[in-house]
Design an enzyme around this catalytic site. Structure first.
Site, PDB file in Angstrom:
ATOM      1  CB  THR A  46      15.273  12.765  49.138  1.00  0.00           C
ATOM      2  OG1 THR A  46      16.491  13.043  49.815  1.00  0.00           O
ATOM      3  CG2 THR A  46      14.655  14.065  48.647  1.00  0.00           C
ATOM      4  N   GLY A  47      14.442   9.704  49.415  1.00  0.00           N
ATOM      5  CA  GLY A  47      14.687   8.268  49.449  1.00  0.00           C
ATOM      6  C   GLY A  47      15.722   7.696  50.394  1.00  0.00           C
ATOM      7  CB  THR A  52      18.523  11.365  52.860  1.00  0.00           C
ATOM      8  OG1 THR A  52      19.492  11.655  51.856  1.00  0.00           O
ATOM      9  CG2 THR A  52      18.822  12.185  54.108  1.00  0.00           C
ATOM     10  CB  SER A  72      16.097   8.608  44.852  1.00  0.00           C
ATOM     11  OG  SER A  72      17.401   9.079  44.652  1.00  0.00           O
ATOM     12  N   GLY A  73      16.227  11.849  45.323  1.00  0.00           N
ATOM     13  CA  GLY A  73      16.330  13.189  44.735  1.00  0.00           C
ATOM     14  C   GLY A  73      16.336  13.198  43.215  1.00  0.00           C
ATOM     15  CG  ASP A 119      15.021  17.954  39.666  1.00  0.00           C
ATOM     16  OD1 ASP A 119      14.335  18.686  38.922  1.00  0.00           O
ATOM     17  OD2 ASP A 119      15.224  16.754  39.442  1.00  0.00           O
TER      18      ASP A 119
END
Length: 127
Positions: free
Chosen positions: A37-38, A40, A57-58, A93
């Site tokens: 994700t973004g 990370t 991003s998450g 999510d």
């Protein structure tokens, strides 16, 4: 033999832990396709020099993108350092990602100890 793909995900308070883990395991991680994700993905790539395909991003849909890739058979392992002590605005999510990993029988590590076990498993090198 196709390289296995590992997804890297970390909540904000766990990002330093993920970066330190990735640095310590850089050589082993270099044997796999990596995505995340973004932020990370970006931070791990910067810290290790490894190529990490970044998704959103998450909270903006990255967790869902990773879940979709699992359903498509394109992600083999998830390393998700989640923060169990703080509620996340995108908790549904997060739960969906954890659920889809379980449904598709994808190895899932939620902390450095379990991530180390997965990386050291003899099953990783099997087809």
């Amino acid at each position: 033999m196709k390289k296995k793909t590992i997804a890297l995900v970390a909540h904000d308070k766990k990002k330093p832990e993920m970066i330190n883990w990735a640095i310590a395991n850089k050589e082993r991680l270099s044997q796999f396709e990596l995505c995340g994700t973004g932020t990370t993905a970006k931070l791990v790539a910067e810290a290790t020099g490894l190529k990490v395909k970044g998704y959103l991003s998450g909270p903006l849909g990255g967790d869902q993108q990773i879940g979709a890739k699992i359903a498509e058979g394109k992600i083999d392992i998830v390393i998700f350092f989640w923060d169990p002590l703080n509620a996340q605005p995108h908790d549904p999510d997060v739960k969906a990602l954890l659920r889809i990993a379980a449904v598709y029988d994808i190895p899932l590590a939620t902390n450095p100890s379990s991530a180390n076990y997965i990386l050291q498993s003899r099953f990783l090198d099997a087809q």
